[in-house]
Scaffold this motif. Sequence first.
Motif, PDB file in Angstrom:
ATOM      1  N   UNK A 103       0.787  -1.236   0.000  1.00 47.81           N
ATOM      2  CA  UNK A 103       0.000   0.000   0.000  1.00 47.81           C
ATOM      3  C   UNK A 103       0.817   1.283   0.000  1.00 47.81           C
ATOM      4  N   UNK A 104       2.108   1.205  -0.338  1.00 46.53           N
ATOM      5  CA  UNK A 104       2.910   2.415  -0.431  1.00 46.53           C
ATOM      6  C   UNK A 104       4.166   2.133  -1.250  1.00 46.53           C
ATOM      7  N   UNK A 105       4.775   3.175  -1.814  1.00 47.87           N
ATOM      8  CA  UNK A 105       5.989   2.979  -2.587  1.00 47.87           C
ATOM      9  C   UNK A 105       7.208   2.805  -1.684  1.00 47.87           C
ATOM     10  N   UNK A 106       8.249   2.265  -2.261  1.00 45.03           N
ATOM     11  CA  UNK A 106       9.553   2.191  -1.605  1.00 45.03           C
ATOM     12  C   UNK A 106      10.344   3.394  -2.095  1.00 45.03           C
ATOM     13  N   UNK A 107      10.814   4.231  -1.204  1.00 47.03           N
ATOM     14  CA  UNK A 107      11.566   5.421  -1.588  1.00 47.03           C
ATOM     15  C   UNK A 107      13.032   5.218  -1.241  1.00 47.03           C
ATOM     16  N   UNK A 108      13.853   5.240  -2.282  1.00 46.89           N
ATOM     17  CA  UNK A 108      15.286   5.078  -2.096  1.00 46.89           C
ATOM     18  C   UNK A 108      15.937   6.402  -1.725  1.00 46.89           C
ATOM     19  N   UNK A 109      17.115   6.309  -1.133  1.00 47.18           N
ATOM     20  CA  UNK A 109      17.904   7.511  -0.861  1.00 47.18           C
ATOM     21  C   UNK A 109      18.268   8.150  -2.186  1.00 47.18           C
ATOM     22  N   UNK A 110      18.235   9.483  -2.240  1.00 50.33           N
ATOM     23  CA  UNK A 110      18.524  10.232  -3.464  1.00 50.33           C
ATOM     24  C   UNK A 110      19.861  10.959  -3.307  1.00 50.33           C
ATOM     25  N   UNK A 111      20.709  10.865  -4.344  1.00 50.32           N
ATOM     26  CA  UNK A 111      22.013  11.529  -4.333  1.00 50.32           C
ATOM     27  C   UNK A 111      22.268  12.230  -5.666  1.00 50.32           C
ATOM     28  N   UNK A 112      22.875  13.426  -5.643  1.00 48.32           N
ATOM     29  CA  UNK A 112      23.364  14.029  -6.887  1.00 48.32           C
ATOM     30  C   UNK A 112      24.724  13.411  -7.235  1.00 48.32           C
ATOM     31  N   UNK A 113      25.171  13.592  -8.475  1.00 48.04           N
ATOM     32  CA  UNK A 113      26.463  13.042  -8.893  1.00 48.04           C
ATOM     33  C   UNK A 113      27.591  13.418  -7.935  1.00 48.04           C
ATOM     34  N   UNK A 114      27.590  14.662  -7.462  1.00 50.18           N
ATOM     35  CA  UNK A 114      28.675  15.146  -6.611  1.00 50.18           C
ATOM     36  C   UNK A 114      28.803  14.356  -5.313  1.00 50.18           C
ATOM     37  N   UNK A 115      27.737  13.734  -4.856  1.00 52.49           N
ATOM     38  CA  UNK A 115      27.764  12.994  -3.588  1.00 52.49           C
ATOM     39  C   UNK A 115      28.055  11.512  -3.756  1.00 52.49           C
ATOM     40  N   UNK A 116      27.953  10.986  -4.986  1.00 53.76           N
ATOM     41  CA  UNK A 116      28.073   9.537  -5.152  1.00 53.76           C
ATOM     42  C   UNK A 116      29.506   9.032  -4.998  1.00 53.76           C
ATOM     43  N   UNK A 117      30.494   9.890  -5.220  1.00 52.46           N
ATOM     44  CA  UNK A 117      31.886   9.462  -5.085  1.00 52.46           C
ATOM     45  C   UNK A 117      32.287   9.118  -3.663  1.00 52.46           C
ATOM     46  N   UNK A 118      31.578   9.656  -2.692  1.00 49.60           N
ATOM     47  CA  UNK A 118      31.917   9.403  -1.289  1.00 49.60           C
ATOM     48  C   UNK A 118      31.089   8.282  -0.665  1.00 49.60           C
ATOM     49  N   UNK A 119      30.217   7.645  -1.471  1.00 47.96           N
ATOM     50  CA  UNK A 119      29.408   6.551  -0.941  1.00 47.96           C
ATOM     51  C   UNK A 119      30.265   5.310  -0.710  1.00 47.96           C
ATOM     52  N   UNK A 120      29.989   4.578   0.334  1.00 41.90           N
ATOM     53  CA  UNK A 120      30.626   3.285   0.583  1.00 41.90           C
ATOM     54  C   UNK A 120      29.636   2.212   0.155  1.00 41.90           C
ATOM     55  N   UNK A 121      29.734   1.773  -1.105  1.00 44.44           N
ATOM     56  CA  UNK A 121      28.766   0.823  -1.653  1.00 44.44           C
ATOM     57  C   UNK A 121      29.376  -0.564  -1.783  1.00 44.44           C
ATOM     58  N   UNK A 122      28.516  -1.549  -1.729  1.00 43.00           N
ATOM     59  CA  UNK A 122      28.904  -2.944  -1.966  1.00 43.00           C
ATOM     60  C   UNK A 122      27.946  -3.510  -3.016  1.00 43.00           C
ATOM     61  N   UNK A 123      28.309  -4.629  -3.605  1.00 39.69           N
ATOM     62  CA  UNK A 123      27.478  -5.247  -4.623  1.00 39.69           C
ATOM     63  C   UNK A 123      26.044  -5.434  -4.140  1.00 39.69           C
ATOM     64  N   UNK A 124      25.084  -5.005  -4.956  1.00 38.08           N
ATOM     65  CA  UNK A 124      23.675  -5.111  -4.608  1.00 38.08           C
ATOM     66  C   UNK A 124      23.063  -3.825  -4.105  1.00 38.08           C
ATOM     67  N   UNK A 125      23.877  -2.825  -3.792  1.00 40.68           N
ATOM     68  CA  UNK A 125      23.351  -1.545  -3.326  1.00 40.68           C
ATOM     69  C   UNK A 125      22.703  -0.789  -4.483  1.00 40.68           C
ATOM     70  N   UNK A 126      21.607  -0.086  -4.198  1.00 42.84           N
ATOM     71  CA  UNK A 126      20.939   0.755  -5.187  1.00 42.84           C
ATOM     72  C   UNK A 126      20.584   2.103  -4.562  1.00 42.84           C
ATOM     73  N   UNK A 127      20.553   3.134  -5.405  1.00 45.60           N
ATOM     74  CA  UNK A 127      20.135   4.467  -4.985  1.00 45.60           C
ATOM     75  C   UNK A 127      19.585   5.189  -6.198  1.00 45.60           C
ATOM     76  N   UNK A 128      19.002   6.367  -5.991  1.00 43.01           N
ATOM     77  CA  UNK A 128      18.464   7.162  -7.087  1.00 43.01           C
ATOM     78  C   UNK A 128      19.378   8.350  -7.326  1.00 43.01           C
ATOM     79  N   UNK A 129      19.837   8.538  -8.589  1.00 40.45           N
ATOM     80  CA  UNK A 129      20.697   9.649  -8.946  1.00 40.45           C
ATOM     81  C   UNK A 129      19.817  10.819  -9.394  1.00 40.45           C
ATOM     82  N   UNK A 130      19.874  11.928  -8.655  1.00 46.56           N
ATOM     83  CA  UNK A 130      19.000  13.071  -8.941  1.00 46.56           C
ATOM     84  C   UNK A 130      19.464  13.879 -10.148  1.00 46.56           C
TER      85      UNK A 130
END
Length: 70
Positions: A30-57
Amino acid sequence: QLIVNGTGIPTIYSPTNIILSASNAVVIADSPLRLKRYPDASTGSLSVVGGDIYFNTDTNKFMGYNGSNN
């Protein structure tokens, strides 16, 4: 421990990971799943592992990480 007091938006917080586990499925109803949103400038500092997803603004696309830079 989850505490809900009936006012505001219930929040689950952990300084580490939160694991949702079910023998069949974890269902969001009964509701959407809202992912964390990041601009390009912030994605370089993310600590991601295989399987991680986010929305690029900047690109308006969902981004997924496969565990490598390829």
